[in-house]
Design an enzyme around this catalytic site. Structure first.
Site, PDB file in Angstrom:
ATOM      1  N   GLU A  79     -23.972 -11.325 -23.152  1.00 28.65           N
ATOM      2  CA  GLU A  79     -24.848 -10.777 -22.113  1.00 28.65           C
ATOM      3  C   GLU A  79     -25.371  -9.391 -22.447  1.00 28.65           C
ATOM      4  O   GLU A  79     -26.435  -8.998 -22.017  1.00 28.65           O
ATOM      5  CB  GLU A  79     -24.098 -10.745 -20.776  1.00 28.65           C
ATOM      6  CG  GLU A  79     -24.965 -10.370 -19.596  1.00 28.65           C
ATOM      7  CD  GLU A  79     -24.418 -10.877 -18.271  1.00 28.65           C
ATOM      8  OE1 GLU A  79     -23.840 -11.990 -18.245  1.00 28.65           O
ATOM      9  OE2 GLU A  79     -24.550 -10.164 -17.265  1.00 28.65           O
TER      10      GLU A  79
ATOM     11  N   ASP B  59     -21.180 -13.017 -19.288  1.00 32.64           N
ATOM     12  CA  ASP B  59     -20.158 -12.768 -18.255  1.00 32.64           C
ATOM     13  C   ASP B  59     -19.860 -14.066 -17.512  1.00 32.64           C
ATOM     14  O   ASP B  59     -20.766 -14.844 -17.212  1.00 32.64           O
ATOM     15  CB  ASP B  59     -20.655 -11.735 -17.231  1.00 32.64           C
ATOM     16  CG  ASP B  59     -20.768 -10.349 -17.831  1.00 32.64           C
ATOM     17  OD1 ASP B  59     -20.386 -10.175 -19.018  1.00 32.64           O
ATOM     18  OD2 ASP B  59     -21.243  -9.441 -17.128  1.00 32.64           O
TER      19      ASP B  59
ATOM     20  N   TYR C 266     -15.996  -1.120 -18.443  1.00 28.78           N
ATOM     21  CA  TYR C 266     -17.266  -1.535 -17.851  1.00 28.78           C
ATOM     22  C   TYR C 266     -17.345  -1.116 -16.380  1.00 28.78           C
ATOM     23  O   TYR C 266     -16.469  -1.447 -15.590  1.00 28.78           O
ATOM     24  CB  TYR C 266     -17.378  -3.053 -17.978  1.00 28.78           C
ATOM     25  CG  TYR C 266     -18.726  -3.605 -17.629  1.00 28.78           C
ATOM     26  CD1 TYR C 266     -19.848  -3.222 -18.343  1.00 28.78           C
ATOM     27  CD2 TYR C 266     -18.872  -4.517 -16.593  1.00 28.78           C
ATOM     28  CE1 TYR C 266     -21.088  -3.729 -18.022  1.00 28.78           C
ATOM     29  CE2 TYR C 266     -20.108  -5.038 -16.268  1.00 28.78           C
ATOM     30  CZ  TYR C 266     -21.213  -4.642 -16.985  1.00 28.78           C
ATOM     31  OH  TYR C 266     -22.429  -5.140 -16.663  1.00 28.78           O
TER      32      TYR C 266
END
Length: 752
Positions: free
Chosen positions: A9, A107, A309
């Site tokens: 992604e 993801d 993240y």
DNA sequence: GCAAGGTC
């Protein structure tokens, strides 16, 4: 030779996955703007292409470009086209031949599934598609995921596409309807959407509650007692009736009390849970960093490898995260003491939040900065490190005590709180634990009174949302996602619907919500998202079909549009009326009317509600205008602050005719611009050139006293000479503090 | 120029 094509992604995830699968033996390739990673795994050739989110974006065909000419019913039934918005990604995907197996490693969530499926359209050929399912980018997770590949869930991808199309249809059709109807086009358009409109409705509703609030009086009685130390006890409840309060007060006034009960108990104050995006943004906002800013900073910290993240809903650390060894990294840092506390525990037991998802870990620090961080970077990193260490430390322990004291048949309650062990508060310094002192008491003993108070109070209206509580509200109503909520709040700002923190609706925002709720549709309610979520689940489980769901939604939209159309005149009237009202910024100092700021496209009007009043003038551009509580040194009326993006605020007198405004304090010696008084972000006044940012000439000013221009120019440096009047003192000086002029001996100055 | 969702 045939290849396996892996799709990630984002760049970072792609690199990480390739690194793990290749046992660190990978090669970054780049040719003609196409970049990918190549590596061998068990004798097979693998290519990793990292995307950057969605590759395509939904839109209407070109023929619907004109907002005024387009028929909205036709727009509802129009086909939806998908335009490439990430050419680099689509080019990369198209460049490969002879693909054996495609592995989607985006993801593991709904949008991730769609992003993966989107990319298939760009591949020339392939024989098989598989999906890698992992919850964190750790060695074990990734290896397991690629060992146990699963099938792509096309239903899940379809449901995401239905969401996208329904959002576009409702958003575009109603945005166009409201904008065209109220004749607010281009920059001033009225924006409508499934998430933003219900969010704005929350803000407006709260404002109405505040406006309609009728305060009620109530009475509180308290007594200050003394036993070695002073402590306060309050009458057991608030009293609404004044005469009742007075009669109780008369009963107890000037009397001592008798302890009826005294209890102590030990309590734990739980440590905070790991950071999700929302919780992180809420805390950052308490530290004065806006969510948009905090998100920007967090992204940078993530890209430079300092934190994990930053977009996550998860509040539970996965088992695979090496919590202890991360904490150990901080032993050699400014966090040495905090890290020691964590490491020296017998066992480290991390706290857990309620929400546990599998796509990303909670936000935690992964590394120490190489160079010291500054400003917001420092603050955000500090917040994340302390939060992380706090989740690994221990709960705080307090002793809370409670006493009931009787005076002449009336019961008063005193409470105390003592810190036994500050626990995580030692690490997470953004919170404070207060002590309330209450001496140890014995049942039956008498305590002497010192002060008896009867206070009249008023109930208070509900509080406006601040950005932090609004984010929490949106989360609980399922409005938006971890990645978009802060953007939505920003959007409401940019579109001139809401402003400030705490968040207030603008007149335009109020007028728009009034008109959009004149028809009972779901667009201003969180229900629309709830319904959509349910339907998306049904599509994902193959109980419903994407096309049917979108078409049903189209039929509903036709109906809603029909209803709005029948209210066209009142919608136009309401929005126009409110938009022209402007925002009231305070009371007029001359006639006590309301001073409003009315925003136009290229200027703002500042006006008193009394049309005869001289306070009625325009200011160019679209700055933020505030009424200050400072008085103009020339005429005594209030000063206003004009805040333009990227500039220090300009201070003006609210009276447009006041000489304070005409006083430009002389010309800038550098480019001849006007020197005006501005305010630094620390609230200090200074002289700056009106041509900022082209010209950056500034002079410091004394912070007290009235500054007057003299019309003279400094013979040494060319800056205008100024006169400071502070009480009886008068001082002529050159604002250029290093200037020779200010060094002249006192005798010479006295002569002038 | 429209939405909301990814990511930079």
């Amino acid at each position: 030779m045939s290849i396996n094509l892996i799709i990630a992604e984002k760049a970072d995830a792609g690199r990480r996955i390739a690194y793990i699968l290749s046992e660190k033996n990978m090669h970054q390739k780049k040719s003609k703007n196409i970049s990918y990673i190549e590596f061998d795994d068990n004798g097979e050739k693998n290519i990793m292409v990292a995307l950057s989110g969605h590759i395509v974006e939904s839109d209407f065909p070109e023929s619907f470009k004109d907002w005024i000419k387009s028929d909205l019913d036709k727009l509802i039934d129009s086909e939806i086209v998908y335009n490439i918005k990430n050419k680099k990604a689509s080019d990369a995907l198209q460049s490969f031949n002879d693909i054996k197996r495609v592995i989607i490693a985006t993801d593991y969530d709904r949008e991730g599934e769609l992003i993966g499926v989107e990319s298939l359209k760009f591949l020339k050929n392939y024989t098989e598609v598989k999906r890698a399912k992992f919850s964190a980018l750790t060695n074990q997770e990734i290896k397991d995921a690629f060992k146990n590949l699963i099938d792509v869930n096309y239903g899940l991808a379809d449901s995401a596409r239905a969401r996208e199309e329904i959002d576009l249809l409702w958003g575009a059709v109603l945005t166009r309807f409201f904008s065209v109807t109220s004749n607010r086009l281009w920059k001033d358009f009225i924006s409508v959407g499934r998430v933003q409109t219900p969010t704005l409705a929350l803000i407006v509703k709260r404002e109405e509650e505040i406006q309609n609030f009728i305060p009620e009086k109530y009475y509180q009685i308290s007594v200050k007692f003394n036993k070695k130390i002073d402590f306060t006890a309050r009458y057991e409840k608030d009293i609404k009736d004044k005469s009742e309060a007075e009669s109780i007060f008369n009963d107890i006034n000037n009397r001592d009390g008798t302890v009826k009960s005294y209890d102590r108990e030990e309590k734990e104050v739980y440590k905070p849970v790991p950071f999700s995006t929302t919780e992180f943004l809420r805390e950052a906002s308490r530290l004065g960093i806006t969510p948009s800013n905090a998100m920007k900073v967090a992204e940078k910290l993530y890209m430079s490898g300092l934190i994990s993240y930053p977009r996550t809903d998860n509040t539970v650390y996965q088992r695979s995260i090496p919590l202890k060894s991360i904490a150990e990294k901080f032993l050699k840092s400014d966090y040495e003491n905090e890290a020691k506390l964590v490491i020296n525990q017998e066992r480290i037991i991390p706290s857990r939040g309620k929400i546990e998802t599998t796509d990303h870990p909670p936000i935690y620090p992964v590394n120490l900065p190489q160079k010291p961080l500054n400003g917001a970077y420092k603050t955000v990193y500090d917040l994340i490190v302390r939060r992380f260490l706090a989740t690994l430390y221990k709960n705080a322990r307090i002793e809370s005590s409670r006493a009931e004291i009787e005076i002449n048949g009336h019961i008063f309650v005193a409470t105390g709180q003592r810190i036994l062990d500050p626990g995580w508060y030692e690490i997470y310094k953004f919170r404070k634990l207060n002590e309330i002192r209450l001496p140890e008491l014995k049942s039956g003993e008498s305590v002497s009174g010192r002060e008896w108070n009867l206070e009249e109070k008023e109930t208070e209206p509900p509080k406006r949302y601040d950005i932090a509580s609004l984010l929490k509200m949106m989360e609980s109503l399922n409005l938006g996602t971890k990645s978009t909520r802060h953007d939505i709040i920003q959007k409401l700002n940019d579109r001139n619907f809401a402003t400030g923190n705490p968040v207030r609706p603008t007149p335009l925002g109020i007028g728009f919500i009034k008109s959009v709720t004149s028809i009972d549709s779901d667009i201003a309610k969180p229900d629309m998202t709830a319904k959509l979520e349910k339907e998306m689940d049904e599509i994902a489980e193959n109980k419903k079909n994407e096309i049917d769901v979108v078409n049903e939604s189209r039929l509903m939209l036709h109906e809603v549009l029909k209803n709005f159309r029948s209210n066209r005149d009142s919608i136009k009237e309401t929005i126009t009326e409110y938009a022209n009202k402007g925002e009231v910024i305070g009371k007029c100092p001359i006639d006590n009317g309301d001073i409003s700021v009315i925003k136009y496209r290229n200027f703002e009007k500042i006006k008193c509600s009394n049309d005869e009043c001289k306070i009625n003038f325009n200011i160019s551009g679209t700055p933020l205008i505030q009424l200050t509580d400072k008085k103009c040194p020339v005429c005594g009326l209030p000063l206003i602050k004009i805040i333009r993006r990227g500039q220090s605020p300009e201070i003006r007198c609210i009276d447009p005719e006041c000489s304070y405004n005409k006083n430009t304090y002389g010309k800038c010696p550098s480019d001849g611009g006007d020197l005006i008084i501005r305010q630094s972000r620390y609230g200090k006044r200074f002289l700056g050139c009106s041509n900022y940012p082209k010209c950056t000439v500034t002079y410091p000013l004394p912070q007290k006293g009235i500054i007057n221009s003299t019309g003279e120019v400094c013979p040494y440096c060319g800056a205008p000479l100024l006169l400071l009047i502070n009480g009886k003192r008068r001082w002529k000086f050159c604002p250029n503090i290093k200037c020779e002029y200010n060094r002249k001996d006192k005798g010479e100055k006295a002569k002038e």
